[in-house]
Design an enzyme around this catalytic site. Structure first.
Site, PDB file in Angstrom:
ATOM      1  N   HIS A 144      52.260  26.240   5.333  1.00 48.05           N
ATOM      2  CA  HIS A 144      51.710  26.128   4.119  1.00 48.05           C
ATOM      3  C   HIS A 144      51.874  24.456   3.492  1.00 48.05           C
ATOM      4  O   HIS A 144      50.802  23.963   3.229  1.00 48.05           O
ATOM      5  CB  HIS A 144      51.985  27.091   3.065  1.00 48.05           C
ATOM      6  CG  HIS A 144      51.542  26.995   1.700  1.00 48.05           C
ATOM      7  ND1 HIS A 144      51.899  26.316   0.826  1.00 48.05           N
ATOM      8  CD2 HIS A 144      50.263  27.463   1.393  1.00 48.05           C
ATOM      9  CE1 HIS A 144      51.101  26.296  -0.389  1.00 48.05           C
ATOM     10  NE2 HIS A 144      50.173  27.124   0.019  1.00 48.05           N
ATOM     11  N   ASP A 172      57.580  23.061  -1.592  1.00 47.93           N
ATOM     12  CA  ASP A 172      56.837  24.032  -0.760  1.00 47.93           C
ATOM     13  C   ASP A 172      57.433  24.586   0.303  1.00 47.93           C
ATOM     14  O   ASP A 172      58.871  24.782  -0.003  1.00 47.93           O
ATOM     15  CB  ASP A 172      55.597  23.281  -0.142  1.00 47.93           C
ATOM     16  CG  ASP A 172      54.314  24.017  -0.031  1.00 47.93           C
ATOM     17  OD1 ASP A 172      54.290  25.186   0.548  1.00 47.93           O
ATOM     18  OD2 ASP A 172      53.359  23.463  -0.667  1.00 47.93           O
ATOM     19  N   SER A 223      46.411  26.366  -3.776  1.00 45.25           N
ATOM     20  CA  SER A 223      47.217  25.507  -3.184  1.00 45.25           C
ATOM     21  C   SER A 223      46.600  24.268  -2.379  1.00 45.25           C
ATOM     22  O   SER A 223      47.231  23.339  -2.361  1.00 45.25           O
ATOM     23  CB  SER A 223      47.921  26.255  -2.095  1.00 45.25           C
ATOM     24  OG  SER A 223      48.973  27.069  -2.653  1.00 45.25           O
TER      25      SER A 223
END
Length: 575
Positions: free
Chosen positions: A322, A105, A491
């Site tokens: 994220h 990520d 995601s």
């Protein structure tokens, strides 16, 4: 989320045209550059948040903030039934092993209180001694690795999109080639360049107009806030301040109320708009800028796709929001007084940084998969994707390698509202030379409202190439600096599946990765006959009703309770 933003922005533009408080303060300087604009279709890492639980009122339009842990029968929301399984089938039972989940990520803030207890450690490496103690080519990789930095501690933050890199490469080739004297292969390359150029220019031109809308919305809201700070003599304008402005005689105050409450009604706060404006501006400046090239920061020989060992040990990176959100969904510490629970209780989270603000590069993805597999990952979560993969063969080789070791790979299907049976989406379980990875699950995003949004409006889908859906709308999880936020995207759906897989592996170590995959897909709750609105791209004019079962190979939504029950049944049948 972006649909709400654009609808709100359109109304705001009408308000601006009609005049009013938008002109009560000077505009902020235009932060955007004149570089080509970026496509703002919502990649997972750009999801716009909704309010925090402290201000998150449950209404028919909004679910409880932890809906994805809930049970459809008990709560009416098609969540994972996580709370149910932990309080029934797994009550008073201890996990039999700890499961390592690699998170490829943007980076992960492993100092977050929810995640620090779950941190993976490379026991053969001494941190910060500048020595490769375990001789694996990665110096000081005590807690994971980043393929987006250099040994001096510098890191790539922004990067271009893959179509931009391809366009630049072919543009350079065309400029140095006599295109009137080409071989058949050369003519094919020229035709491909024309296709790339058309795609690039179309997206850029569309994005310029979109950026203008974002800028207008952002600047107007900032002007309104500046005006209200002066009028109300406050340092920060709160929703309560705005609520008190209703039906004021001063038309400027009334219009300020109208503008801000309209955005609040769309679950968008001024800080959301500010953040979204910054993200879109960054895409304009970097993502679709053919002259931007940050790779020199890494210092690798980029054209050597066999190269390993480059990067640094900074798994946090410049912007790990994220990855931190993804990590919290999988394995935030359970049974604490903190604010969230992860799906799985006995995990070690291994951050592998390979996803910049822009498109990830195939070389980094391949090395990240190999790093995770070589360092004992049982599961690899991949909440990223793109539409071009020029070095797909090296990613295929890495996927084959992880697959041969029995590593379960979980990948987000993407947020372009496209059918990935016919549209490219990488990485993929399907190899260029035929066949597919055995230990792979492709995940679409589902919502909390069975009647109105069972499938997320942004989610990619595919009757063959998407395996299953999982909760991916309004998902509350950890973010940087011990904070929390809501995000939406495939995601968020992929780590739901990774969490359920880790749950099964932790309690039932007898199961192989292939059996875990089979159980997850076979036990998922079927909504195959439910009529849903198929996700729509911006180019589609009318909504289409389809059966949910046409959007994936299972027509189902992952469920932890049913997965554990099936695992119990399978193991009992063996005895």
């Amino acid at each position: 989320m972006l649909t709400r933003f654009w609808r709100a922005a359109a109304v705001l533009l009408l308000v601006v045209v009609l005049g009013g408080c938008a002109s009560t303060a000077p505009s902020e300087p235009d932060a955007a550059t004149s570089e080509p604009a970026a496509d703002i279709a919502p990649p997972p890492r750009l999801a716009v948040p909704v309010p925090t639980p402290d201000t998150f009122a449950v209404t028919p339009e909004r679910p409880p903030y932890a809906w994805f842990h809930m049970d459809a029968e008990a709560n009416g929301h098609p969540g994972l039934s996580t709370h149910r399984v932990h309080t029934t089938l797994l009550a008073n039972r201890a996990p039999q092993q700890t499961v390592t989940v690699a998170i490829i990520d943007s980076g992960v803030d492993m100092e977050h209180d929810e995640l620090a207890p779950q941190r993976w450690e490379n026991e053969d490496e001494t941190p910060e001694n500048d020595v490769d103690d375990d001789a694996n080519k990665y110096v000081d990789d005590a807690y994971g690795w980043s393929f987006l930095g250099n040994p001096s501690g510098e890191n790539v933050n922004h990067d271009t999109y893959e179509v931009t890199r391809l366009y630049r490469t072919y543009r350079t080739w065309v400029a140095s080639t006599d295109t009137t004297r080409l071989s058949p292969a050369g003519r094919d390359s020229l035709d491909y360049f024309y296709t790339l150029r058309n795609d690039f220019e179309e997206e850029r031109d569309e994005a310029k107009q979109q950026l203008s809308n974002v800028r207008n919305a952002h600047n107007t809201v900032q002007n309104v806030l500046r005006f209200l700070r002066n009028e109300l003599n406050v340092d920060e304008v709160t929703p309560a301040d705005v609520a008190r402005l209703e039906k004021r005689e001063d038309p400027r105050l009334q219009q300020a109320y109208d503008i801000l409450t309209f955005f609040y009604d769309q679950d968008l706060t001024p800080s959301d708009i500010e953040q979204f404006y910054d993200q879109v501006s960054a895409q304009v400046e970097y993502g679709y800028n053919p002259d931007f090239e940050p790779r020199s920061v890494v210092g690798d020989t980029y054209s050597d796709f066999t190269e390993q060992g480059y990067g640094n040990s900074d798994v946090h990176g410049p912007d790990p929001g994220h990855g931190t959100h993804v990590a919290g969904i999988i394995g935030a510490a359970r049974d604490t007084t903190l604010r969230i629970d992860g799906v799985a209780p006995a995990v070690r989270l291994m951050p592998v940084r390979a996803v910049p603000d822009g498109d990830e590069r195939d070389k980094d993805v391949a090395n990240a998969i190999r790093y995770a597999a070589n360092n004992g990952a049982d599961i690899i979560n991949m909440s990223f994707g793109k539409g071009y993969s020029p070095q797909k063969e090296i990613v295929d080789d890495a996927v084959r390698y992880a697959d041969s070791l029995g590593v379960l790979m979980v990948h987000a299907a993407g947020n372009s509202a496209q059918d990935i049976d016919t549209e490219d989406n990488f990485p993929t379980a399907h190899y260029n030379d035929g066949g597919r990875a055995t230990h792979w699950i492709e995940v679409g995003a589902s919502g909390w409202d069975v009647e109105n949004e069972l499938v997320a409006s942004f989610s990619n889908y595919g009757a063959e190439r998407v395996d299953v859906f999982a909760p991916g709308v309004d998902i509350y999880s950890s973010t940087t600096g011990n904070e929390y936020r809501f995000n939406s995207g495939t995601s968020m759906a992929a780590p739901m599946v990774s969490g359920v897989a880790a749950l099964l592996m932790a309690y039932y170590p007898e199961l192989s990765a292939q059996e875990v995959r089979e159980i997850i897909l076979e036990s998922a709750v079927s909504y195959a006959d439910e009529q849903v609105t198929r996700p729509m791209t911006d180019q589609e004019a009318e909504a289409t009703q389809v059966r949910f079962g046409t959007l994936s190979s299972t027509g189902s939504i992952v469920n932890a309770y049913e997965a554990v029950r099936m695992a119990e049944e399978r193991l009992q049948a063996r005895e």
